[in-house]
Design a protein around this motif. Sequence first.
Motif, PDB file in Angstrom:
ATOM      1  N   THR A 177      23.027  15.786  60.439  1.00 44.19           N
ATOM      2  CA  THR A 177      23.015  16.135  61.854  1.00 44.19           C
ATOM      3  C   THR A 177      22.127  17.343  62.099  1.00 44.19           C
ATOM      4  OG1 THR A 177      24.974  17.543  61.639  1.00 44.19           O
ATOM      5  CG2 THR A 177      25.345  15.243  62.236  1.00 44.19           C
ATOM      6  N   PHE A 178      21.619  17.417  63.305  1.00 45.71           N
ATOM      7  CA  PHE A 178      20.866  18.588  63.755  1.00 45.71           C
ATOM      8  C   PHE A 178      21.055  18.702  65.266  1.00 45.71           C
ATOM      9  CE2 PHE A 178      18.060  14.917  63.661  1.00 45.71           C
ATOM     10  CZ  PHE A 178      17.422  14.949  64.891  1.00 45.71           C
ATOM     11  N   VAL A 179      20.820  19.877  65.780  1.00 46.37           N
ATOM     12  CA  VAL A 179      20.987  20.128  67.206  1.00 46.37           C
ATOM     13  C   VAL A 179      19.605  20.233  67.837  1.00 46.37           C
ATOM     14  CG1 VAL A 179      21.857  21.712  68.965  1.00 46.37           C
ATOM     15  CG2 VAL A 179      23.207  21.258  66.909  1.00 46.37           C
ATOM     16  N   ALA A 180      19.383  19.466  68.908  1.00 52.40           N
ATOM     17  CA  ALA A 180      18.128  19.510  69.649  1.00 52.40           C
ATOM     18  C   ALA A 180      18.453  19.503  71.137  1.00 52.40           C
ATOM     19  CB  ALA A 180      17.244  18.320  69.285  1.00 52.40           C
ATOM     20  N   GLY A 182      20.181  21.458  72.622  1.00 52.18           N
ATOM     21  CA  GLY A 182      21.589  21.816  72.754  1.00 52.18           C
ATOM     22  C   GLY A 182      22.558  20.685  72.499  1.00 52.18           C
ATOM     23  N   ILE A 183      22.055  19.552  71.976  1.00 51.80           N
ATOM     24  CA  ILE A 183      22.867  18.346  71.803  1.00 51.80           C
ATOM     25  C   ILE A 183      22.883  17.952  70.328  1.00 51.80           C
ATOM     26  CG2 ILE A 183      23.023  15.881  72.380  1.00 51.80           C
ATOM     27  CD1 ILE A 183      21.512  16.718  75.009  1.00 51.80           C
ATOM     28  N   PRO A 184      24.058  17.654  69.764  1.00 51.38           N
ATOM     29  CA  PRO A 184      24.098  17.198  68.366  1.00 51.38           C
ATOM     30  C   PRO A 184      23.491  15.801  68.221  1.00 51.38           C
ATOM     31  CG  PRO A 184      26.293  17.121  69.334  1.00 51.38           C
ATOM     32  CD  PRO A 184      25.412  17.790  70.331  1.00 51.38           C
ATOM     33  N   HIS A 185      22.657  15.646  67.221  1.00 51.54           N
ATOM     34  CA  HIS A 185      22.023  14.369  66.903  1.00 51.54           C
ATOM     35  C   HIS A 185      22.363  14.003  65.468  1.00 51.54           C
ATOM     36  CE1 HIS A 185      19.718  15.559  70.438  1.00 51.54           C
ATOM     37  NE2 HIS A 185      19.169  14.353  70.492  1.00 51.54           N
ATOM     38  N   GLU A 186      22.754  12.750  65.273  1.00 45.13           N
ATOM     39  CA  GLU A 186      22.997  12.246  63.926  1.00 45.13           C
ATOM     40  C   GLU A 186      21.847  11.349  63.518  1.00 45.13           C
ATOM     41  OE1 GLU A 186      25.822   8.986  61.620  1.00 45.13           O
ATOM     42  OE2 GLU A 186      26.693  10.107  63.290  1.00 45.13           O
ATOM     43  N   PHE A 187      21.403  11.506  62.276  1.00 43.71           N
ATOM     44  CA  PHE A 187      20.381  10.624  61.729  1.00 43.71           C
ATOM     45  C   PHE A 187      20.997   9.833  60.589  1.00 43.71           C
ATOM     46  CE2 PHE A 187      16.252   9.120  60.626  1.00 43.71           C
ATOM     47  CZ  PHE A 187      15.467   9.367  61.745  1.00 43.71           C
ATOM     48  N   ALA A 188      20.848   8.520  60.638  1.00 46.07           N
ATOM     49  CA  ALA A 188      21.397   7.648  59.604  1.00 46.07           C
ATOM     50  C   ALA A 188      20.260   6.849  58.993  1.00 46.07           C
ATOM     51  CB  ALA A 188      22.446   6.712  60.198  1.00 46.07           C
ATOM     52  N   ASN A 196      11.770  13.477  54.053  1.00 45.61           N
ATOM     53  CA  ASN A 196      12.161  14.876  53.992  1.00 45.61           C
ATOM     54  C   ASN A 196      13.077  15.154  55.174  1.00 45.61           C
ATOM     55  OD1 ASN A 196      12.152  17.755  54.523  1.00 45.61           O
ATOM     56  ND2 ASN A 196      10.458  17.926  53.080  1.00 45.61           N
ATOM     57  N   LYS A 197      14.354  15.329  54.919  1.00 40.81           N
ATOM     58  CA  LYS A 197      15.329  15.513  55.999  1.00 40.81           C
ATOM     59  C   LYS A 197      14.991  16.718  56.872  1.00 40.81           C
ATOM     60  CE  LYS A 197      19.283  13.749  53.349  1.00 40.81           C
ATOM     61  NZ  LYS A 197      20.655  14.059  52.913  1.00 40.81           N
ATOM     62  N   GLU A 198      14.655  17.821  56.212  1.00 43.78           N
ATOM     63  CA  GLU A 198      14.385  19.040  56.971  1.00 43.78           C
ATOM     64  C   GLU A 198      13.184  18.859  57.876  1.00 43.78           C
ATOM     65  OE1 GLU A 198      13.414  23.789  56.184  1.00 43.78           O
ATOM     66  OE2 GLU A 198      14.056  22.493  54.524  1.00 43.78           O
ATOM     67  N   GLN A 199      12.120  18.241  57.342  1.00 44.41           N
ATOM     68  CA  GLN A 199      10.924  18.025  58.146  1.00 44.41           C
ATOM     69  C   GLN A 199      11.203  17.064  59.298  1.00 44.41           C
ATOM     70  OE1 GLN A 199       7.838  19.654  57.391  1.00 44.41           O
ATOM     71  NE2 GLN A 199       7.578  19.070  59.537  1.00 44.41           N
ATOM     72  N   LEU A 200      11.922  15.970  59.014  1.00 42.29           N
ATOM     73  CA  LEU A 200      12.278  15.035  60.079  1.00 42.29           C
ATOM     74  C   LEU A 200      13.083  15.729  61.168  1.00 42.29           C
ATOM     75  CD1 LEU A 200      13.189  11.776  58.118  1.00 42.29           C
ATOM     76  CD2 LEU A 200      11.486  11.958  59.937  1.00 42.29           C
ATOM     77  N   SER A 201      14.054  16.529  60.775  1.00 46.41           N
ATOM     78  CA  SER A 201      14.888  17.218  61.755  1.00 46.41           C
ATOM     79  C   SER A 201      14.057  18.159  62.620  1.00 46.41           C
ATOM     80  CB  SER A 201      16.001  18.000  61.053  1.00 46.41           C
ATOM     81  OG  SER A 201      16.860  17.132  60.345  1.00 46.41           O
ATOM     82  N   GLN A 202      13.152  18.888  61.998  1.00 44.68           N
ATOM     83  CA  GLN A 202      12.304  19.813  62.750  1.00 44.68           C
ATOM     84  C   GLN A 202      11.397  19.069  63.727  1.00 44.68           C
ATOM     85  OE1 GLN A 202      10.145  22.136  59.860  1.00 44.68           O
ATOM     86  NE2 GLN A 202      11.955  23.276  59.181  1.00 44.68           N
ATOM     87  N   ASP A 203      10.770  18.012  63.246  1.00 48.11           N
ATOM     88  CA  ASP A 203       9.803  17.298  64.076  1.00 48.11           C
ATOM     89  C   ASP A 203      10.494  16.526  65.196  1.00 48.11           C
ATOM     90  OD1 ASP A 203       7.802  18.313  62.505  1.00 48.11           O
ATOM     91  OD2 ASP A 203       7.580  16.512  61.279  1.00 48.11           O
ATOM     92  N   GLU A 209      13.091  17.978  72.526  1.00 48.06           N
ATOM     93  CA  GLU A 209      13.006  19.092  73.464  1.00 48.06           C
ATOM     94  C   GLU A 209      11.823  18.956  74.417  1.00 48.06           C
ATOM     95  OE1 GLU A 209      13.379  22.582  70.976  1.00 48.06           O
ATOM     96  OE2 GLU A 209      15.574  22.288  70.831  1.00 48.06           O
ATOM     97  N   VAL A 210      10.702  18.404  73.946  1.00 50.86           N
ATOM     98  CA  VAL A 210       9.575  18.152  74.842  1.00 50.86           C
ATOM     99  C   VAL A 210       9.944  17.094  75.871  1.00 50.86           C
ATOM    100  CG1 VAL A 210       7.257  17.135  74.944  1.00 50.86           C
ATOM    101  CG2 VAL A 210       7.769  18.918  73.261  1.00 50.86           C
ATOM    102  N   GLU A 211      10.614  16.030  75.449  1.00 48.61           N
ATOM    103  CA  GLU A 211      10.993  14.977  76.393  1.00 48.61           C
ATOM    104  C   GLU A 211      12.072  15.453  77.358  1.00 48.61           C
ATOM    105  OE1 GLU A 211      11.811  11.254  74.474  1.00 48.61           O
ATOM    106  OE2 GLU A 211       9.768  11.076  73.680  1.00 48.61           O
ATOM    107  N   THR A 212      13.021  16.215  76.874  1.00 49.28           N
ATOM    108  CA  THR A 212      14.069  16.742  77.758  1.00 49.28           C
ATOM    109  C   THR A 212      13.458  17.645  78.822  1.00 49.28           C
ATOM    110  OG1 THR A 212      15.734  16.622  75.999  1.00 49.28           O
ATOM    111  CG2 THR A 212      16.203  18.087  77.843  1.00 49.28           C
ATOM    112  N   ALA A 213      12.484  18.470  78.442  1.00 51.44           N
ATOM    113  CA  ALA A 213      11.814  19.336  79.413  1.00 51.44           C
ATOM    114  C   ALA A 213      11.052  18.504  80.439  1.00 51.44           C
ATOM    115  CB  ALA A 213      10.863  20.284  78.683  1.00 51.44           C
ATOM    116  N   LEU A 214      10.430  17.410  79.990  1.00 51.74           N
ATOM    117  CA  LEU A 214       9.696  16.541  80.913  1.00 51.74           C
ATOM    118  C   LEU A 214      10.620  15.965  81.977  1.00 51.74           C
ATOM    119  CD1 LEU A 214       7.139  13.807  79.824  1.00 51.74           C
ATOM    120  CD2 LEU A 214       8.827  13.351  81.595  1.00 51.74           C
TER     121      LEU A 214
END
Length: 580
Positions: A177-180, A182-188, A196-203, A209-214
């Motif tokens: 899981t990661f937060v983007a 302000g919302i928890p997201h689960e990746f399965a 790379n989990k960390e890279q996927l979570s960051q990207d 966040e770009v789409e939410t701002a749009l």
Amino acid sequence: MNSNIHFQLSFIEPQAHYVEVTMQINGIVQDFLDLKMPAWTPGSYLIREFAKNIEQVAAHDPDGNPLRIFKTKKNTWRVETTSGNALVTYRVYSFERSVRTNLVDDQHAFISPAGTFLYVDGYLDHESTVEVILPAQWKKISTGLAPVAGKDHVFFAENFDILYDSPLEIGNQDTWTFVAAGIPHEFAMVGTADYNKEQLSQDITKIVEVETALWGSNPNDRYVFITHNYQSAHGGLEHLNSTVLAASRSAYSSPIGYNNFLSLVAHEYFHLWNVKRLRAEHLGPFNYEEEAYTPLLWIFEGFTAYYDNLITRRCGFRNEQEYLNELVVEFNLVLNRPGHKVQSVGLSSFDTWIKQYRPDENSSNVSISYYNKGAMLATMIDISIIAHTKGEKRLDDVLRAAYKQFYLIEDRGITEKEFQDLAEQVTGVSLQDIFSAVYTTEELDYNAYFNLVGYQFIDQNKLSQTPSLGIKVNHHDGRTTIKGVDRNSAAWTDGLSVDDEIIAVNNNRLDPMGRELDQAITFSAIGDTLTILVSRDGVIREIPVTLKASDKVSYYIERNPESTEEQRRLGNIWLSLQEG
């Protein structure tokens, strides 16, 4: 007595690709219960006849006494009960690898709800619960359904629209899981892949966040990405608070493959707003037995296809040229299909039920994709708005306003006229020329639009004259077979046919890869005649074919050296580039 509907999923023979379903119905008192299986799943516009996978249907009363159950239609089972109570059991054969259909094997189970759960006729708005009986070897369940407090592996759906929009991944998937925004997201992640989990979570956080701002706000409290990794795959299906993605397991290890995966993520996440909430008037509430016709998929899928790569550009995953290379693919795909002179994008959308998911050897001659053509028109709309408002507005502003008005305030589907009217009201820009192009096969002057923001749209094949047969071939088992014939090509005019096996050209037998055919064309001129020996249904025929000039285009997009400083500034806004 309060009514309730409860499902139980179990897996007695997962290796044989079956899921067992128990449907418990209490308190729906009427003369009989008609149980129906959807014929299609939202987001995938094809009648799939899910009922074909159901077998061994039985019904009992609460005391275990058998109830009479029989079919009244291809997807309808009638249960004779006047008490309003029934326990219905059935099995679903589940062995189709796609993001839209069930797949059960000894490794995991992917459950597409529209192909799994029956509904009581007239009770689509009824709530339901789903309980999963996990086999001993499986430990995890990933789904957008809300868990029922205090109960293990039990989930709640407010109505069947939500149930059918909430797939389940069951097995031993790799989850994090990661937060983007302000919302928890689960990746399965399902299946072996080098990621790379960390890279996927960051990207993916950047994308979210770009789409939410749009769009201005994010409608979810929680979101689930389910990704199936295969030897070769690429695709996805959007859901209300989740998505199912199909990827090649090698995609994450190459820059191009990884960026294409991020574009896929951006595409399906964009659908959170565009389709799932901002929607065409006929896309919900759904009749799961019949087609939901709309000419507006060019907006809801086409705009999303425009934004998926654009979002990755805004996130910094692609540079300017890489983005332009991806964008121009949409144009070349459409303009190289003879069907772009036959089918408008509006008709492509309306006819998706009979054409988009059922391609044949003649599809390229008679149809186009509303994904590609819609992305082309979205590009023109975005550029037009940017240019005519001096960069103060763009398509983003239109989508945000439409989402607010038609979903957040009115919560209803829209018509094309309402969308156009709102777009012109928000921006002050007339878009009539572009919206008129939706229902014609005449192409816009795309270069004129690109010039507005300092770019040019050039066909590098325009001055070339290349001889062509106009066929697509397949080399298999030492044979060269025609698999497609372009409308009005040399092959079309002179009578070559799909499924013809080409044996020889100008008395030279073809080698297993058909190189003699390529050489004959290369060393010939437009107007020359080739003598082609074919086997058609086992009968040998000699067919003379006079070569014509290839009509294939190869467009590219680049900076216009003659653009003004203002046009370059607007182009920087369009592609989110730094000034200077």
